[in-house]
Design a protein around this motif. Sequence first.
Motif, PDB file in Angstrom:
ATOM      1  N   ILE A   1      39.711  64.148  44.085  1.00 27.57           N
ATOM      2  CA  ILE A   1      38.528  64.325  44.305  1.00 27.57           C
ATOM      3  C   ILE A   1      36.934  63.134  45.201  1.00 27.57           C
ATOM      4  CG2 ILE A   1      36.967  65.729  45.341  1.00 27.57           C
ATOM      5  CD1 ILE A   1      38.225  67.951  42.897  1.00 27.57           C
ATOM      6  N   GLY A   2      37.051  62.768  44.195  1.00 26.04           N
ATOM      7  CA  GLY A   2      35.694  61.763  44.853  1.00 26.04           C
ATOM      8  C   GLY A   2      35.974  60.319  45.589  1.00 26.04           C
ATOM      9  N   ASP A   3      36.899  59.863  45.263  1.00 28.51           N
ATOM     10  CA  ASP A   3      37.237  58.479  45.620  1.00 28.51           C
ATOM     11  C   ASP A   3      37.974  58.906  46.833  1.00 28.51           C
ATOM     12  OD1 ASP A   3      36.100  56.705  44.227  1.00 28.51           O
ATOM     13  OD2 ASP A   3      38.176  55.761  44.058  1.00 28.51           O
ATOM     14  N   PHE A   4      38.731  60.345  47.418  1.00 27.13           N
ATOM     15  CA  PHE A   4      39.017  60.289  48.526  1.00 27.13           C
ATOM     16  C   PHE A   4      39.284  61.567  49.285  1.00 27.13           C
ATOM     17  CE2 PHE A   4      42.085  57.782  45.770  1.00 27.13           C
ATOM     18  CZ  PHE A   4      42.439  56.625  46.490  1.00 27.13           C
ATOM     19  N   VAL A   5      39.792  62.746  48.872  1.00 26.18           N
ATOM     20  CA  VAL A   5      39.042  63.893  48.902  1.00 26.18           C
ATOM     21  C   VAL A   5      37.489  64.226  49.520  1.00 26.18           C
ATOM     22  CG1 VAL A   5      39.516  66.031  49.406  1.00 26.18           C
ATOM     23  CG2 VAL A   5      41.076  65.213  48.073  1.00 26.18           C
ATOM     24  N   LEU A   6      36.758  63.717  49.182  1.00 21.66           N
ATOM     25  CA  LEU A   6      35.145  64.074  49.699  1.00 21.66           C
ATOM     26  C   LEU A   6      34.404  62.824  49.633  1.00 21.66           C
ATOM     27  CD1 LEU A   6      34.194  67.115  47.060  1.00 21.66           C
ATOM     28  CD2 LEU A   6      35.148  67.232  49.492  1.00 21.66           C
ATOM     29  N   GLN A   7      35.171  61.501  50.235  1.00 20.37           N
ATOM     30  CA  GLN A   7      34.263  60.767  51.082  1.00 20.37           C
ATOM     31  C   GLN A   7      34.995  60.487  52.390  1.00 20.37           C
ATOM     32  OE1 GLN A   7      33.718  56.320  49.023  1.00 20.37           O
ATOM     33  NE2 GLN A   7      35.975  57.014  48.894  1.00 20.37           N
TER      34      GLN A   7
ATOM     35  N   HIS B   1      28.585  59.389  46.404  1.00 20.75           N
ATOM     36  CA  HIS B   1      29.420  59.726  46.422  1.00 20.75           C
ATOM     37  C   HIS B   1      29.517  59.668  44.770  1.00 20.75           C
ATOM     38  CE1 HIS B   1      34.192  57.481  45.904  1.00 20.75           C
ATOM     39  NE2 HIS B   1      33.631  56.140  45.100  1.00 20.75           N
ATOM     40  N   ILE B   2      28.991  58.588  43.752  1.00 23.24           N
ATOM     41  CA  ILE B   2      29.029  58.656  42.746  1.00 23.24           C
ATOM     42  C   ILE B   2      28.665  59.961  42.349  1.00 23.24           C
ATOM     43  CG2 ILE B   2      28.027  57.832  40.465  1.00 23.24           C
ATOM     44  CD1 ILE B   2      29.830  55.976  42.017  1.00 23.24           C
TER      45      ILE B   2
ATOM     46  N   ALA C   1      29.689  60.039  31.210  1.00 23.06           N
ATOM     47  CA  ALA C   1      28.853  59.615  31.585  1.00 23.06           C
ATOM     48  C   ALA C   1      29.252  58.269  31.929  1.00 23.06           C
ATOM     49  CB  ALA C   1      27.372  59.291  30.920  1.00 23.06           C
ATOM     50  N   VAL C   2      30.661  57.676  30.586  1.00 23.05           N
ATOM     51  CA  VAL C   2      30.972  56.520  30.559  1.00 23.05           C
ATOM     52  C   VAL C   2      31.896  56.142  32.399  1.00 23.05           C
ATOM     53  CG1 VAL C   2      32.972  55.247  29.841  1.00 23.05           C
ATOM     54  CG2 VAL C   2      30.944  56.052  28.197  1.00 23.05           C
ATOM     55  N   ILE C   3      32.218  56.713  32.423  1.00 20.26           N
ATOM     56  CA  ILE C   3      33.102  56.501  33.450  1.00 20.26           C
ATOM     57  C   ILE C   3      31.827  56.957  35.124  1.00 20.26           C
ATOM     58  CG2 ILE C   3      35.048  58.338  35.433  1.00 20.26           C
ATOM     59  CD1 ILE C   3      35.813  60.094  33.180  1.00 20.26           C
ATOM     60  N   VAL C   4      31.422  57.523  34.869  1.00 18.95           N
ATOM     61  CA  VAL C   4      29.754  57.013  36.514  1.00 18.95           C
ATOM     62  C   VAL C   4      29.831  56.336  36.625  1.00 18.95           C
ATOM     63  CG1 VAL C   4      28.195  58.355  37.160  1.00 18.95           C
ATOM     64  CG2 VAL C   4      29.774  60.341  36.008  1.00 18.95           C
ATOM     65  N   VAL C   5      29.323  55.540  35.188  1.00 19.44           N
ATOM     66  CA  VAL C   5      28.498  54.340  34.891  1.00 19.44           C
ATOM     67  C   VAL C   5      29.560  53.163  35.345  1.00 19.44           C
ATOM     68  CG1 VAL C   5      26.900  52.479  33.746  1.00 19.44           C
ATOM     69  CG2 VAL C   5      26.567  55.466  33.230  1.00 19.44           C
ATOM     70  N   THR C   6      31.012  53.413  34.865  1.00 16.21           N
ATOM     71  CA  THR C   6      31.382  52.292  34.711  1.00 16.21           C
ATOM     72  C   THR C   6      32.457  52.458  36.405  1.00 16.21           C
ATOM     73  OG1 THR C   6      33.644  53.700  34.252  1.00 16.21           O
ATOM     74  CG2 THR C   6      32.842  51.698  32.433  1.00 16.21           C
ATOM     75  N   HIS C   7      32.099  53.011  37.319  1.00 18.12           N
ATOM     76  CA  HIS C   7      32.907  53.841  38.397  1.00 18.12           C
ATOM     77  C   HIS C   7      31.945  53.199  39.426  1.00 18.12           C
ATOM     78  CE1 HIS C   7      35.088  56.091  41.235  1.00 18.12           C
ATOM     79  NE2 HIS C   7      34.534  55.707  41.719  1.00 18.12           N
ATOM     80  N   TYR C   8      30.344  53.235  38.727  1.00 22.19           N
ATOM     81  CA  TYR C   8      29.260  52.592  39.846  1.00 22.19           C
ATOM     82  C   TYR C   8      29.310  51.273  40.211  1.00 22.19           C
ATOM     83  CZ  TYR C   8      24.719  51.113  41.736  1.00 22.19           C
ATOM     84  OH  TYR C   8      23.796  50.511  42.028  1.00 22.19           O
ATOM     85  N   GLY C   9      29.257  50.799  38.502  1.00 20.66           N
ATOM     86  CA  GLY C   9      30.133  49.484  38.536  1.00 20.66           C
ATOM     87  C   GLY C   9      30.352  48.919  39.252  1.00 20.66           C
ATOM     88  N   ILE C  10      32.408  49.360  38.999  1.00 24.41           N
ATOM     89  CA  ILE C  10      33.698  48.724  39.873  1.00 24.41           C
ATOM     90  C   ILE C  10      33.209  48.704  41.295  1.00 24.41           C
ATOM     91  CG2 ILE C  10      35.944  49.516  39.855  1.00 24.41           C
ATOM     92  CD1 ILE C  10      36.199  50.530  37.848  1.00 24.41           C
TER      93      ILE C  10
END
Length: 243
Positions: A14-20, A41-42, A62-71
């Motif tokens: 949803i975050g990376d494809f549907v709603l971007q 996006h984040i 929180a771990v997923i969101v922070v790492t997603h931002y960094g990646i």
Amino acid sequence: MMFLALQLILAHFIGDFVLQPAHWVADKLQKKGRSKYLYFHIGVHALALLLLLQFQHLGAIAVIVVTHYGIDLGKLTLTNPKNYRWLFVVDQVLHLLVLAGVLYWISPFALDFTSVFSESTLLLITFLAFVTYVCGIIMRMLLAPYIDEVAKSDEPGEGGSLKNAGTYIGMLERLFVFGFILMQQWAAIGLLIAAKSVFRFGDLNKGKNRKLTEYVLIGTLLSFGLAILSGMLYLYLTDQLAP
């Protein structure tokens, strides 16, 4: 565990494809870390995770969101016109590895690699490699005597061919044929041959090049023939491996 895994993957999709939207992506590529859409996006990712996980596992979110931002920031910083496709793959693999790590953290699971090295799995992988890459090389070797002759007699057309298009088309058609045989759908192979004939008929008819027509026909029959023989041999060997 499976339900949690599906929740995490769905939130990612949803975050990376549907709603971007596309203009978000373009703005991020242009402005990198200064793009406001990177943070939108984040935020979408965080909201999707919160809703799907029903505000549970906040530490994992929180771990997923922070790492997603960094990646994402790393990908945007490194992206250029030559490497953007590979970086997209690396980006997605890293995101999925993070999700797998979070899933293991919340619900530990055992990884069993013994099935990967079973006879049936190795047999399937071997035949997939043969149908895609090995068959392509075999066909190029068999058709080599005709390639120069066809190239010399080919008339100028309205446009050139896409780079490596023939290679990928051959791989895909052999994979389809191989899959249809495994599913015992022989009629589907006939439909695939008919569909390919319809697509190629216009080019061949327009060019009125008999040598090119014969070359395409030989290549098509070779491709389908190798795929059919591979599928039949695979089914035979699978029966031999069955207890």
